[in-house]
Enzyme design. Structure first.
Site, mmCIF file in Angstrom:
data_model
loop_
_atom_site.group_PDB
_atom_site.id
_atom_site.type_symbol
_atom_site.label_atom_id
_atom_site.label_comp_id
_atom_site.label_asym_id
_atom_site.label_seq_id
_atom_site.Cartn_x
_atom_site.Cartn_y
_atom_site.Cartn_z
ATOM 1 N N GLU A 157 88.466 73.855 -100.370
ATOM 2 C CA GLU A 157 89.458 73.356 -101.357
ATOM 3 C C GLU A 157 89.146 74.113 -102.544
ATOM 4 O O GLU A 157 88.102 74.144 -103.005
ATOM 5 C CB GLU A 157 89.436 71.817 -101.484
ATOM 6 C CG GLU A 157 90.224 71.279 -102.330
ATOM 7 C CD GLU A 157 90.377 69.719 -102.460
ATOM 8 O OE1 GLU A 157 91.463 69.229 -102.869
ATOM 9 O OE2 GLU A 157 89.379 69.111 -102.331
ATOM 10 N N TRP B 80 92.916 53.334 -102.865
ATOM 11 C CA TRP B 80 93.645 54.419 -103.821
ATOM 12 C C TRP B 80 93.695 55.687 -102.879
ATOM 13 O O TRP B 80 92.289 56.351 -102.533
ATOM 14 C CB TRP B 80 93.090 54.524 -105.033
ATOM 15 C CG TRP B 80 93.829 55.468 -105.846
ATOM 16 C CD1 TRP B 80 95.015 55.697 -106.323
ATOM 17 C CD2 TRP B 80 93.248 56.781 -106.143
ATOM 18 N NE1 TRP B 80 95.273 56.671 -106.814
ATOM 19 C CE2 TRP B 80 94.400 57.689 -106.715
ATOM 20 C CE3 TRP B 80 92.023 57.468 -106.152
ATOM 21 C CZ2 TRP B 80 94.134 58.905 -107.048
ATOM 22 C CZ3 TRP B 80 91.915 58.799 -106.461
ATOM 23 C CH2 TRP B 80 92.929 59.516 -107.128
ATOM 24 N N ASP C 174 96.554 65.211 -97.041
ATOM 25 C CA ASP C 174 95.525 64.148 -97.398
ATOM 26 C C ASP C 174 96.222 62.733 -97.503
ATOM 27 O O ASP C 174 97.055 62.476 -98.300
ATOM 28 C CB ASP C 174 95.064 64.515 -98.784
ATOM 29 C CG ASP C 174 93.708 63.440 -99.247
ATOM 30 O OD1 ASP C 174 93.441 62.739 -98.493
ATOM 31 O OD2 ASP C 174 93.202 64.036 -100.199
ATOM 32 N N HIS D 129 94.269 59.994 -97.990
ATOM 33 C CA HIS D 129 93.722 59.246 -98.913
ATOM 34 C C HIS D 129 93.241 57.972 -98.710
ATOM 35 O O HIS D 129 93.303 56.941 -99.417
ATOM 36 C CB HIS D 129 94.527 59.242 -100.432
ATOM 37 C CG HIS D 129 93.586 59.638 -101.378
ATOM 38 N ND1 HIS D 129 93.433 58.821 -102.614
ATOM 39 C CD2 HIS D 129 92.866 60.861 -101.738
ATOM 40 C CE1 HIS D 129 92.616 59.420 -103.636
ATOM 41 N NE2 HIS D 129 92.325 60.863 -102.880
ATOM 42 N N GLU E 227 93.456 64.433 -93.733
ATOM 43 C CA GLU E 227 92.398 64.208 -94.550
ATOM 44 C C GLU E 227 92.327 62.707 -94.688
ATOM 45 O O GLU E 227 93.214 62.259 -94.987
ATOM 46 C CB GLU E 227 92.373 65.090 -95.795
ATOM 47 C CG GLU E 227 91.387 64.750 -96.603
ATOM 48 C CD GLU E 227 91.449 65.577 -97.793
ATOM 49 O OE1 GLU E 227 91.859 66.893 -97.776
ATOM 50 O OE2 GLU E 227 90.869 65.313 -98.837
ATOM 51 N N ARG F 2 97.691 72.524 -99.123
ATOM 52 C CA ARG F 2 97.714 71.136 -98.678
ATOM 53 C C ARG F 2 98.966 70.592 -99.362
ATOM 54 O O ARG F 2 99.312 71.006 -100.415
ATOM 55 C CB ARG F 2 96.514 70.449 -99.523
ATOM 56 C CG ARG F 2 96.542 68.988 -99.070
ATOM 57 C CD ARG F 2 95.358 68.113 -99.996
ATOM 58 N NE ARG F 2 96.060 67.681 -101.316
ATOM 59 C CZ ARG F 2 95.855 66.633 -101.829
ATOM 60 N NH1 ARG F 2 94.576 66.070 -101.510
ATOM 61 N NH2 ARG F 2 96.273 66.469 -103.149
ATOM 62 N N ARG G 197 83.768 67.185 -95.038
ATOM 63 C CA ARG G 197 84.309 67.582 -96.264
ATOM 64 C C ARG G 197 83.424 67.386 -97.295
ATOM 65 O O ARG G 197 83.545 67.228 -98.535
ATOM 66 C CB ARG G 197 85.585 67.003 -96.400
ATOM 67 C CG ARG G 197 86.714 67.506 -95.913
ATOM 68 C CD ARG G 197 88.227 67.199 -96.170
ATOM 69 N NE ARG G 197 88.502 67.983 -97.339
ATOM 70 C CZ ARG G 197 88.412 67.571 -98.606
ATOM 71 N NH1 ARG G 197 88.263 66.271 -98.937
ATOM 72 N NH2 ARG G 197 88.791 68.260 -99.700
ATOM 73 N N GLU H 25 84.620 63.583 -98.274
ATOM 74 C CA GLU H 25 84.637 64.042 -99.975
ATOM 75 C C GLU H 25 83.742 62.976 -100.737
ATOM 76 O O GLU H 25 83.222 63.195 -101.716
ATOM 77 C CB GLU H 25 85.983 64.368 -100.305
ATOM 78 C CG GLU H 25 86.879 63.157 -100.470
ATOM 79 C CD GLU H 25 88.298 63.346 -101.299
ATOM 80 O OE1 GLU H 25 88.957 64.452 -100.630
ATOM 81 O OE2 GLU H 25 88.601 62.687 -102.000
ATOM 82 N N TYR I 248 100.214 59.369 -104.942
ATOM 83 C CA TYR I 248 98.867 60.098 -104.909
ATOM 84 C C TYR I 248 98.909 61.582 -104.532
ATOM 85 O O TYR I 248 99.709 61.931 -103.618
ATOM 86 C CB TYR I 248 97.731 59.645 -103.840
ATOM 87 C CG TYR I 248 96.460 60.858 -103.663
ATOM 88 C CD1 TYR I 248 95.704 60.741 -104.871
ATOM 89 C CD2 TYR I 248 96.747 61.608 -102.749
ATOM 90 C CE1 TYR I 248 94.693 61.851 -104.540
ATOM 91 C CE2 TYR I 248 95.796 62.432 -102.458
ATOM 92 C CZ TYR I 248 94.633 62.682 -103.558
ATOM 93 O OH TYR I 248 94.005 63.730 -103.468
HETATM 94 MG MG LIG Z 1 91.079 64.102 -100.435
#
Ligand SMILES: [Mg+2]
Length: 402
Positions: free
Chosen positions: A339, A402, A210, A212, A236, A147, A283, A262, A159
């Site tokens: 991951e 975030w 990602d 986010h 992601e 990643r 995920r 996630e 991030y």
């Molecule tokens: Mg993530």
């Protein structure tokens, strides 16, 4: 096989973890991860005050019935605190069942579907040169998937980019720190980063990114389209997924695969995403999505729609969760990627475990159960420390995801 003791253990060997340990009258023990990053004590209280009293005297062999007892019996359904608590009980019961059967848990899930679990690591740096060096480090370690997160010029922090590369921990203060975000700067910079990474490492390394939850659907469509020449394995969390319909708009604009899940706590959070094939990877994790029992249901639904697993595996999941995840990963037919962020030596010492990394793959422990435990004496030496995840604002001060 009755449950005679249930202990909720909170420890902070570098970061906070909550663990449930069950003991049966014939001396078997089982562990379950109950860690919810930034809300750890809410789950600990849920377990201690509302769940543990109902477990004592219960038949430890009745995993399915116990899951339904805790889910339907609470009246209040779903939600991350509830589902994390249920996950801890469920995971500990699978651990006990494996020990009672004398088999690793993956054998109880149908046995192996593959030889090893392909994992991805996190390469991150402020500069593109730094990113290239970090990717090279993971390639040297044997990783087949990486990643990639890069600093965005003009933003003080980004991030996924940290000073401590191997053990990135974003929950860095008792009260949330605040970061600043610019979608415009990010969208202008990111495709160029991947162009250089792909150019340097060739076509065979799996690259992931990602987002986010930081883009609107149409912005995510633009990013996905701009990344198509660099053949990412997935993009992601391109947009917050409470509105599952919004993924349709992204799909209309890009063939870059999408991975989400996630922060999901159950099958109902991803039902539409899966059945309408709006994502490519789900995920969700053992610890936040109701344990092995419920995550298996999610993966089985996903298999019908050619959606593969891509479970979250950040450091906020303890080695107990990682152990459980690996048994599922190696057994299910539709595994995609796992991951894998490495824990610190202090965390590994508190949670002795039998899984191991070799040549880009993780391998579950072969001993009966999950092959992981918690050293309670050592855990007691690391008292809880309040730690919250950051928040994020746009350059004009507007609160953002975030
Ligand atoms: Mg993530």
């Amino acid at each position: 096989m009755k449950i005679v003791d249930a202990r909720v253990i909170v420890t902070c060997p570098g970061r906070n973890f909550v663990t449930l340990k069950l003991v049966t009258d014939d001396g078997l023990t089982g562990v379950g991860d109950a860690t919810l990053n930034g809300r750890e004590l809410a789950v600990a209280s849920y377990l201690r005050d509302h769940v543990v009293p109902t477990l004592i005297g219960r038949d430890a062999s009745r995993i399915e019935d116990t899951w339904n007892y805790l889910y339907k019996g609470a009246y209040w359904r779903r939600g991350p605190v509830t589902m994390t608590a249920i996950a801890a009980v469920d995971t500990a019961l699978w651990d006990i069942k494996g020990k009672a059967a004398g088999m690793p848990v993956y054998q109880l899930l149908g046995g192996r579907s593959r030889e090893g679990v392909t994992v991805y690591g996190h390469a991150n740096a402020e500069t593109v040169e730094g990113v290239l060096a970090e990717v090279a480090r993971y390639v040297d370690l044997g990783y087949k998937a990486v990643r990639v997160q890069a600093g965005v010029p003009g933003l003080a922090t980004t991030y996924g980019v940290s000073g401590d590369k191997m053990f990135y921990e974003p929950a860095d203060a008792a009260v949330p720190t605040e970061a600043v975000w610019s979608t415009e700067r990010y969208l202008a910079h990111t495709p160029g980063v991947f162009a250089q990474v792909r150019d340097e490492f060739g076509p065979n390394l799996k690259l992931l990114h990602d987002v986010h939850h930081r883009l609107t659907p149409i912005e995510a469509g633009r990013l996905g389209k701009s990344l198509e020449p660099h053949a990412l394995t997935w993009m992601e969390d391109p947009t917050p997924a409470e509105l599952q319909d919004s993924l349709r708009l992204i799909r209309q604009h890009t063939t870059t695969p999408i991975a989400i899940g996630e922060i999901f706590s159950g099958i109902w959070d991803c039902q539409q995403l899966i059945t309408e094939q709006l994502i490519d990877y789900i995920r969700a994790t053992v610890v936040h999505a109701g344990g092995i029992t419920h995550l298996r249901r999610i993966f089985d639904l996903a298999a019908l729609y050619q959606v593969r697993s891509g479970s979250h595996g950040a450091t906020d999941l303890s080695p107990v969760c990682m152990s459980a995840a690996l048994h599922l990963d190696v057994a299910i037919p539709n595994f995609g990627l796992q991951e894998y962020m490495r824990h610190t030596a202090e965390t590994d010492a508190v949670f002795p475990h039998g899984y191991h990394f070799a040549d880009g793959y993780l391998h579950p422990a072969e001993e009966p159960g999950l092959g992981v435990d918690i050293d309670e004496d050592l855990a007691a030496q690391y008292p809880y420390r309040p730690a919250a995840l950051p928040v994020n604002r746009l350059e004009d001060g507007t609160l953002h995801s975030w």
